[in-house]
Scaffold this active site. Structure first.
Site, PDB file in Angstrom:
ATOM      1  N   ILE A 461       0.834  -1.207   0.000  1.00 25.37           N
ATOM      2  CA  ILE A 461       0.000   0.000   0.000  1.00 25.37           C
ATOM      3  C   ILE A 461       0.868   1.257   0.000  1.00 25.37           C
ATOM      4  CG2 ILE A 461      -1.958  -1.178   1.051  1.00 25.37           C
ATOM      5  CD1 ILE A 461      -1.215   0.097   3.737  1.00 25.37           C
ATOM      6  N   ILE A 586      15.535  -4.419  11.218  1.00 27.91           N
ATOM      7  CA  ILE A 586      14.991  -3.538  10.188  1.00 27.91           C
ATOM      8  C   ILE A 586      15.374  -4.130   8.830  1.00 27.91           C
ATOM      9  CG2 ILE A 586      15.107  -1.210   9.183  1.00 27.91           C
ATOM     10  CD1 ILE A 586      13.562  -1.450  11.900  1.00 27.91           C
ATOM     11  N   PRO A 589      16.390  -0.194   5.438  1.00 35.80           N
ATOM     12  CA  PRO A 589      16.456   1.101   6.133  1.00 35.80           C
ATOM     13  C   PRO A 589      15.766   2.240   5.383  1.00 35.80           C
ATOM     14  CG  PRO A 589      18.630   0.444   5.320  1.00 35.80           C
ATOM     15  CD  PRO A 589      17.714  -0.730   5.120  1.00 35.80           C
ATOM     16  N   LYS A 658       9.928  -6.846  13.907  1.00 32.53           N
ATOM     17  CA  LYS A 658       8.644  -6.408  14.457  1.00 32.53           C
ATOM     18  C   LYS A 658       8.018  -5.470  13.424  1.00 32.53           C
ATOM     19  CE  LYS A 658      10.253  -6.570  19.289  1.00 32.53           C
ATOM     20  NZ  LYS A 658      10.644  -5.790  20.489  1.00 32.53           N
ATOM     21  N   GLY A 659       6.753  -5.154  13.563  1.00 38.95           N
ATOM     22  CA  GLY A 659       6.119  -4.261  12.596  1.00 38.95           C
ATOM     23  C   GLY A 659       6.542  -2.818  12.802  1.00 38.95           C
ATOM     24  N   GLU A 662       2.977   1.348  12.116  1.00 39.51           N
ATOM     25  CA  GLU A 662       2.125   2.156  12.970  1.00 39.51           C
ATOM     26  C   GLU A 662       2.834   2.819  14.138  1.00 39.51           C
ATOM     27  OE1 GLU A 662      -2.145   0.152  12.800  1.00 39.51           O
ATOM     28  OE2 GLU A 662      -0.541  -1.225  12.316  1.00 39.51           O
TER      29      GLU A 662
HETATM   30 MO1  MOS Z   1      -3.647  -0.424  10.108  1.00 38.82          MO
HETATM   31  S1  MOS Z   1      -4.879   0.933  11.052  1.00 38.82           S
HETATM   32  O1  MOS Z   1      -3.739  -1.760  11.111  1.00 38.82           O
HETATM   33  O2  MOS Z   1      -4.257  -0.698   8.574  1.00 38.82           O
END
Ligand code: MOS
Length: 696
Positions: A461, A586, A589, A658-659, A662
């Site tokens: 995305i 990561i 980078p 890790k993600g 967000e």
């Molecule tokens: Mo995100 S708000 O988990 O697409």
């Protein structure tokens, strides 16, 4: 176990689809033009609650170029849906202003738009209630909040501990409704052929979308193909099926024509979800040394009449700081409003604004440096579950951030520094986001000429998912990335989890690694010989993901902000933002930095700009365009710096990642608000921090 060197995971690979994007070759949902295409323009309810009595569809279908006008009176029937938002044009009830009540399909967009404007709808309007109040009589406790968390938790005796606390902070914070504004608004091209439906859609997850849409039209999932190779941002708003995609499919079914439906920017403020407004009361009790004895965090939020969407606002408080006595709670009220939905760090972003603002208030009350206060309350294990952390480097992030930012000689006195016409100040806040991983499938294929392809119905995305999966596959196959082609964004590919919950890299990465490993094994068995028709292997991570040992898995970070507040106008500007994050390994980078900086920028925007204003009388968000709903432009950006501490965490996934999508937005708004307090002495507890709140 022997560890292979991973030369491409960790490297700054350029976006593999970069040239396609900058030359305009990358095709987005709206840019599909099947033969015989017709255009759909929806009609939105002009009352916030009531019933649709009549729609004068006969008048508009007589207009030249109009193919059909559809309302609940003549719409194809859909199967009942769990999510009543998706029962589009199935009843005469209006649940919120802006809800779809009809759609016009025409030969051209202009014609459809004009006919939709002319379509007369009669309503029986009823009084509406659109105002979130903490003392609303219909507030209730949901069974669970999103992501499956319990609504309430309690440990020890928080009320007694609050009464006994030598130092007490008791404050109420408010965050407004906010709307996602990705560059590409939602769009669908829906094409039926026989019993099959093809959707070119802008989505964060083709597999999930197909699973939702197919049963609505009474079909098995295999009859639906969703194609979404490129997506111009989503932030959560494209994470689940929404009314527009259903309406497009329904209009195409009704007319027997391929139908294109583009959601306009204005319509996005009604039909593609938003971040729930919150009212949050935080109470912190501490000894005079700033050691927390009790934490109580209660959140009040809204959902629609159609569906319970209960955001997990206080869940980060269950993770952050040590304290023996504690309580978290969520309360919800169903109003005549659109259903809230996901927006980058749903729960964590508003929740940490409240908690991290309260921590700053506690630092002031105790006379302790806010970095030191957080370090002093570092827990040995996850505070509420007691689980060990797989890794936790909040303290490392705070220390590294303080060093890079130049925090050491900060004078804590508020409203004591000026620079030109500005009062200046600095603030800090912590960040956290959970590490999720979901089952996915992938396939890996080898051709006789030595090229590899990896297929997975993942979504890029704009994050760089295609690129990092190329790196992951290259390492797993022990080849250079130019020999690997990764295909994503199509339900014709092996089903995968959606781009959400910052879980893409962990979920898809695991599946890609396992598929590549299986392919290498297969090749090994054949002594390295690739048959003329190629060789393929697949993987499904359902079992592996289900069997994870119990650890508390979270990413952490620390954000530092410097703000300037105009002495005359009260206008606050962020001068500097610096974040340090600990999010495992990561993978790239360049793309990672974009995610962190993007998240921090969105957090700055949350602090100073974004607010969807509900008009009580008309029951609608007033400022539904980018002239009145403010998002930052490049010119609004301060100096934003993102750094990270690499973690070697063996309890995550084969990548150790890790993600990162967000966590960048979490804590930013509190860091800015805390800096505004330091600059001015004014504590703004309701976002956004507009100048009228500072000119007193
Ligand atoms: Mo995100 S708000 O988990 O697409």
């Amino acid at each position: 176990m022997k560890t292979e060197a991973r030369p491409y995971v960790g490297a700054a690979l350029e976006r593999v689809e970069g040239v396609e994007k900058v030359t305009g070759l990358a095709r987005y949902a709206y840019e599909n033009f099947p033969d015989d295409l017709a255009y759909a323009v929806p009609v939105q309810a002009s009352v916030a609650r009531g019933t649709v009595l009549a729609a004068d569809v006969d008048a508009v279908v007589r207009l030249p170029g109009v193919i059909a006008a559809i309302w609940h009176g003549n719409a194809p029937r859909l199967a009942p849906a769990d999510n009543a938002e998706l029962a589009v044009l199935q009843s005469d009830r209006v649940a919120y202003r802006g809800q779809y009540v009809a759609v016009v399909v025409a030969e051209t967009l202009q014609c459809a738009r004009e006919a939709a404007r002319l379509l007369r709808i009669d309503y029986d309007a009823e009084p509406h209630d659109v105002e979130l109040r903490a003392d609303h009589p219909e507030m209730y406790r949901p069974d669970r909040v999103n992501a499956g968390y319990p609504a309430d938790t309690e440990l020890g005796d928080p009320d007694a501990a609050l009464a006994a606390a030598p130092v007490l902070v008791d404050a109420t914070y408010r965050t407004p409704a906010e709307h996602n504004n990705p560059m590409e608004p939602h769009a669908t091209v829906a094409v039926w052929s026989g019993d099959g439906l093809t959707l070119h859609d802008s989505t964060q997850g083709v597999s999930a979308l197909r699973e939702t849409i197919a049963p609505l039209f009474g079909m098995p999932p295999e009859n639906v193909r969703v194609i979404s190779p490129h997506v111009g941002g989503g932030f959560g708003s494209k994470g689940a099926a929404l009314p527009p995609v259903v309406l497009a499919a329904l209009a195409a079914k009704h007319t027997g024509r391929p139908v294109k439906l583009a959601v306009t920017r204005q319509q996005m403020f009604a039909v593609t979800g938003y971040r729930t407004p919150t009212i949050q009361r935080v109470r912190l009790g501490a000894d005079t040394g700033g050691r927390l004895t009790v934490i109580v965090h209660e959140a009040f939020e809204q959902s629609s009449r159609l569906r319970e969407f209960a955001e997990q606002t206080t869940t980060p408080t269950r993770v952050m700081y040590a304290a023996p006595d504690r309580r978290t709670a969520h309360r919800l009220v169903r109003l005549d409003v659109p259903t809230p939905a996901w927006m980058r760090a749903p729960g964590e972003a508003p929740g940490m604004f409240a908690l991290e603002s309260a921590m700053d208030e506690l630092a002031v009350a105790c006379g302790i440096d806010p970095v030191e206060l957080r370090i002093r309350n570092e827990p040995a294990a996850e505070p509420e579950s007691g689980l060990p952390f797989s890794s936790r480097n909040l303290v490392g992030c705070l220390r590294e951030g303080a060093r890079r930012f130049g925090w050491a000689d900060r004078d804590p006195t508020p409203a004591a520094r000026t620079r030109g016409r500005m009062l200046v100040g600095t603030g800090v806040a912590a960040s956290t986001y959970p590490v999720y991983r979901r089952p996915s499938r992938a396939s890996a294929r080898c051709e006789p000429d030595g090229r590899f392809s990896v297929r997975i119905a993942a979504a890029d995305i704009g994050t760089g998912a295609r690129t990092i999966l190329t790196q992951v596959a290259a390492d797993a196959l022990r080849v250079t990335p130019d020999r690997v082609r990764v295909e994503v964004g199509d339900t014709a590919l092996p089903a995968a989890s959606l781009a959400g919950g910052s879980a893409g890299t962990a979920s898809w990465g695991t599946a890609v690694v396992r598929a590549c490993e299986a392919l290498l094994e297969e090749l090994d068995l054949r002594g390295g010989d690739v048959p003329a028709e190629g060789l393929e292997a697949t993987a499904d991570t359902a079992e592996e993901v289900g069997e994870q040992p119990e650890y508390a898995r979270h990413a952490f970070g620390a954000q530092f902000a410097e703000v300037g507040v105009d002495l005359d106008t009260g206008e606050a500007r962020v001068l500097r933002l610096l974040g340090v994050f600990a999010a495992g390994r990561i993978v790239n980078p360049v793309t990672a930095r974009s995610q962190f900086v993007g998240g921090m920028t969105m957090g700055m925007s949350m602090a100073l700009l974004e607010e969807s204003v509900m008009d009580r009388e008309f029951g609608d968000y007033l400022n539904h365009d980018l002239a009145q709903y403010h998002v930052p432009t490049a010119m609004d950006l301060p100096d934003v710096q993102a750094y990270w501490i690499e973690e070697d965490d063996p309890h995550l996934n084969p990548l150790g990642a890790k993600g990162i999508g967000e966590i960048g937005i979490v804590g930013t708004a509190a860091a800015v608000a805390n800096a505004v307090h330091h600059a001015t002495g004014v504590r703004v507890r309701d976002l956004p921090i507009r100048l009228d709140k500072l000119v007193r």
